[in-house]
Design a protein around this motif. Structure first.
Motif, PDB file in Angstrom:
ATOM      1  N   UNK A 177      29.462  20.943  44.555  1.00 35.09           N
ATOM      2  CA  UNK A 177      28.835  21.118  43.249  1.00 35.09           C
ATOM      3  C   UNK A 177      27.555  20.312  43.066  1.00 35.09           C
ATOM      4  N   UNK A 178      27.434  19.174  43.746  1.00 32.22           N
ATOM      5  CA  UNK A 178      26.249  18.338  43.548  1.00 32.22           C
ATOM      6  C   UNK A 178      25.042  18.851  44.325  1.00 32.22           C
ATOM      7  N   UNK A 179      25.275  19.814  45.220  1.00 30.74           N
ATOM      8  CA  UNK A 179      24.193  20.323  46.061  1.00 30.74           C
ATOM      9  C   UNK A 179      23.549  21.570  45.452  1.00 30.74           C
ATOM     10  N   UNK A 180      22.605  22.110  46.202  1.00 30.65           N
ATOM     11  CA  UNK A 180      21.854  23.290  45.760  1.00 30.65           C
ATOM     12  C   UNK A 180      22.674  24.550  46.053  1.00 30.65           C
ATOM     13  N   UNK A 181      23.802  24.678  45.347  1.00 26.92           N
ATOM     14  CA  UNK A 181      24.656  25.856  45.477  1.00 26.92           C
ATOM     15  C   UNK A 181      24.721  26.531  44.110  1.00 26.92           C
ATOM     16  N   UNK A 182      24.275  27.789  43.999  1.00 28.74           N
ATOM     17  CA  UNK A 182      24.295  28.470  42.696  1.00 28.74           C
ATOM     18  C   UNK A 182      25.695  28.513  42.090  1.00 28.74           C
ATOM     19  N   UNK A 183      25.756  28.462  40.777  1.00 35.12           N
ATOM     20  CA  UNK A 183      27.034  28.450  40.069  1.00 35.12           C
ATOM     21  C   UNK A 183      27.873  29.677  40.413  1.00 35.12           C
ATOM     22  N   UNK A 184      27.216  30.837  40.543  1.00 39.31           N
ATOM     23  CA  UNK A 184      27.994  32.053  40.835  1.00 39.31           C
ATOM     24  C   UNK A 184      28.617  31.992  42.226  1.00 39.31           C
ATOM     25  N   UNK A 185      27.975  31.269  43.144  1.00 41.86           N
ATOM     26  CA  UNK A 185      28.547  31.073  44.480  1.00 41.86           C
ATOM     27  C   UNK A 185      29.727  30.105  44.402  1.00 41.86           C
ATOM     28  N   UNK A 436      11.764  24.135  36.601  1.00 41.69           N
ATOM     29  CA  UNK A 436      12.812  24.665  35.743  1.00 41.69           C
ATOM     30  C   UNK A 436      14.146  24.707  36.480  1.00 41.69           C
ATOM     31  N   UNK A 437      14.138  25.059  37.768  1.00 41.08           N
ATOM     32  CA  UNK A 437      15.387  25.056  38.543  1.00 41.08           C
ATOM     33  C   UNK A 437      15.974  23.649  38.615  1.00 41.08           C
ATOM     34  N   UNK A 438      15.126  22.665  38.830  1.00 42.11           N
ATOM     35  CA  UNK A 438      15.618  21.286  38.901  1.00 42.11           C
ATOM     36  C   UNK A 438      16.101  20.808  37.530  1.00 42.11           C
ATOM     37  N   UNK A 439      15.419  21.239  36.458  1.00 42.09           N
ATOM     38  CA  UNK A 439      15.872  20.876  35.108  1.00 42.09           C
ATOM     39  C   UNK A 439      17.259  21.453  34.840  1.00 42.09           C
ATOM     40  N   UNK A 440      17.452  22.725  35.187  1.00 45.57           N
ATOM     41  CA  UNK A 440      18.761  23.356  35.005  1.00 45.57           C
ATOM     42  C   UNK A 440      19.824  22.666  35.853  1.00 45.57           C
ATOM     43  N   UNK A 441      19.431  22.269  37.059  1.00 46.28           N
ATOM     44  CA  UNK A 441      20.371  21.561  37.927  1.00 46.28           C
ATOM     45  C   UNK A 441      20.770  20.219  37.360  1.00 46.28           C
ATOM     46  N   UNK A 442      19.801  19.507  36.790  1.00 46.16           N
ATOM     47  CA  UNK A 442      20.081  18.189  36.210  1.00 46.16           C
ATOM     48  C   UNK A 442      21.113  18.301  35.088  1.00 46.16           C
ATOM     49  N   UNK A 443      21.007  19.341  34.297  1.00 45.10           N
ATOM     50  CA  UNK A 443      21.973  19.569  33.212  1.00 45.10           C
ATOM     51  C   UNK A 443      23.382  19.722  33.784  1.00 45.10           C
ATOM     52  N   UNK A 449      19.545  24.473  40.045  1.00 46.53           N
ATOM     53  CA  UNK A 449      20.251  25.731  39.811  1.00 46.53           C
ATOM     54  C   UNK A 449      19.229  26.843  39.985  1.00 46.53           C
ATOM     55  N   UNK A 450      19.427  27.646  41.000  1.00 48.54           N
ATOM     56  CA  UNK A 450      18.443  28.632  41.411  1.00 48.54           C
ATOM     57  C   UNK A 450      18.308  29.787  40.421  1.00 48.54           C
ATOM     58  N   UNK A 451      17.095  30.334  40.411  1.00 46.77           N
ATOM     59  CA  UNK A 451      16.796  31.485  39.574  1.00 46.77           C
ATOM     60  C   UNK A 451      16.626  32.717  40.447  1.00 46.77           C
TER      61      UNK A 451
END
Length: 464
Positions: A177-185, A436-443, A449-451
């Motif tokens: 979860x802490x890595x660059x893995x999209x939520x849907x994955x 924006x991806x990094x901002x979403x990830x920080x949340x 969180x990739x777009x």
């Protein structure tokens, strides 16, 4: 000099970065990077395993290269005369490139998976590339695999990509979860019922394609254990000198995994000296696929795997082939025998054997799909030096297909139209998306969180 680089992956950016350093300050030049994908960085974004964030640090260097006013990036542009596999790309014919630029570098990589002749694609047999595209949210990503219906997965091939896929399947979703893995994955992985991953290799531990780093990560998986190897598999033949890496591999495999086999719910195995001989998909009699494996030995003279005549069958739910990659057969100057573009000393060569003036190949597009990122960088630097040397000392006996005197400031009309229609991503656009991806990830407490394209386009063009 006005250079078009076809491709926006690491090789393309390394060529551009090196040219910024090598070209004389007195030379007024332009470099335009075109990529079929809407985002830059190619395999760094869509190939590097999510749990290897340090590998992506090279993007800082790519950002530096893109800050130079003489470089522009155009994403979501498909260069060539064949249809794009992505519906939303802007088409840019090769003729338009040739008429608008004095120099061209093909840095298109190797984008297609190699197939095994005995394992035709099916619902029961997919490529590792499909898995990687799924968990990195590649624009060409297939539907997610039905991991909630699987317990046994067989990976064919034991290179680093194979081990990446194995780690993704065997690592607890809370760790990922802490890595660059999209939520849907993550949602799909959270429902996974995979209990065992077999990693099948046609040769032995001394010839295995994985690196020490990747093997050590498998050995140290916190929630999985390795099936112990038979001691005789770890005994080299008498008189065979071992490299330092081979010695360390044998030592690691002899110790086994950090977790003792039998103490974890998830397990994995390295199945050496096995080569696929066929696959029977599920039927009314068998609810699982039946993977036939030919037993092999390594011929000491050729180092090739040869069958012994013995076979065995493994019941499995999904076969994932990880046998490497090749270029697109429809690409200009593709050599089917090589599996990539035909080059000589970094220069593109035609079917007739003619060297094209100021037309180059870089990275996997030119060398084939092998080597790590550092090797790609060194190759790209060498290509950049070839470009500069040719510019200062033009080669004789080459065929000209480019415009020797293009307008530095003009860009192809198809690209102008694409920008006007808000279908092209330039580097400042990408940086907005990146932030924006990094901002979403920080949340969410993660790297990013990739777009997807639709989200990215809406962010850049709210009125569309």
């Amino acid at each position: 000099m006005k250079l078009a680089i076809i491709g926006g992956g690491p090789s393309a950016f390394y060529v551009a970065s090196r040219l910024h350093k090598l070209l004389p300050q007195t030379l007024d030049y332009r470099i335009h990077l075109f990529d079929r994908l809407w985002s830059p960085h190619g395999l760094v974004r869509y190939g590097v395993a999510p749990d290897h964030p340090e590998v992506k640090n090279c993007t800082h260097k790519f950002d530096e290269a893109a800050l130079d006013r003489r470089l522009r990036f155009f994403g979501n542009v498909n260069v060539g005369d064949n249809p794009s596999p992505l519906q939303h790309t802007v088409k840019l014919p090769l003729s338009s490139i040739f008429s608008n630029y004095s120099h061209v570098v093909f840095a298109t990589g190797c984008t297609l998976p190699k197939r095994h002749s005995e394992l035709p694609p099916s619902a029961s047999c997919i490529s590792a590339l499909s898995m990687v595209h799924w968990y990195t949210q590649h624009p060409n990503a297939p539907s997610p695999p039905s991991l909630d219906k699987l317990s046994h997965v067989s990976l064919i091939g034991n290179g680093n990509v194979s081990l990446d896929v194995a780690r993704m399947l065997l690592t607890n979703v809370d760790v990922l979860r802490k890595y660059d893995v999209p939520e849907r994955v993550l949602d799909v992985l959270a429902e996974s019922t995979v209990k065992h991953v077999s990693i099948v290799g046609r040769r032995g531990p001394l010839e295995a394609a994985f690196t020490m780093k990747e093997l050590r990560e498998m050995i140290n998986l916190p929630d999985a254990s390795m099936v112990p190897l038979a001691p005789e598999l770890l005994q080299p033949s008498e008189g065979v000198p071992l490299t330092r890496q081979q010695t360390r591999v044998l030592q690691l495999l002899s110790k086994g995994s950090k977790n003792t086999f039998g103490t974890t719910a998830k397990t994995w195995s390295l199945d050496f000296y096995r080569s696929p001989a066929g696959l029977m998909v599920p039927s009314s009699e068998n609810t699982r696929s039946q993977l036939s494996l030919a037993h092999t030995v390594v011929d000491p003279a050729t180092q090739r795997a040869v069958p012994t005549g013995e076979t065995s069958t493994v019941a499995t739910d999904l076969v994932v082939t990880s046998l490497g990659f090749h270029g697109e057969p429809t690409a200009p100057y593709f050599d089917p025998g090589l599996g990539h573009l035909r080059t000589l000393s970094n220069r593109i060569v035609t079917n007739a054997g003619t060297t094209l003036r100021n037309v180059y190949g870089s990275g996997w597009a030119s060398t084939g799909a092998h080597g790590v990122l550092a090797a790609t960088m060194m190759n790209a630097y060498d290509v950049a030096e070839t470009i500069v040397n040719d510019h200062m000392n033009p080669l004789e006996g080459t065929e000209g297909v480019l415009n020797p005197d293009p307008s530095l400031e003009e860009i192809p009309e198809e690209v102008v139209h694409g920008i006007r229609e808000r279908n092209i991503v330039e580097y400042p656009d990408w940086k907005r998306i990146d932030e924006e991806e990094m901002r979403r990830g920080q949340v969410l407490g993660k790297e990013r969180e990739r777009m997807a394209w639709d989200e990215a386009r809406l962010l850049l063009r709210p009125s569309v």
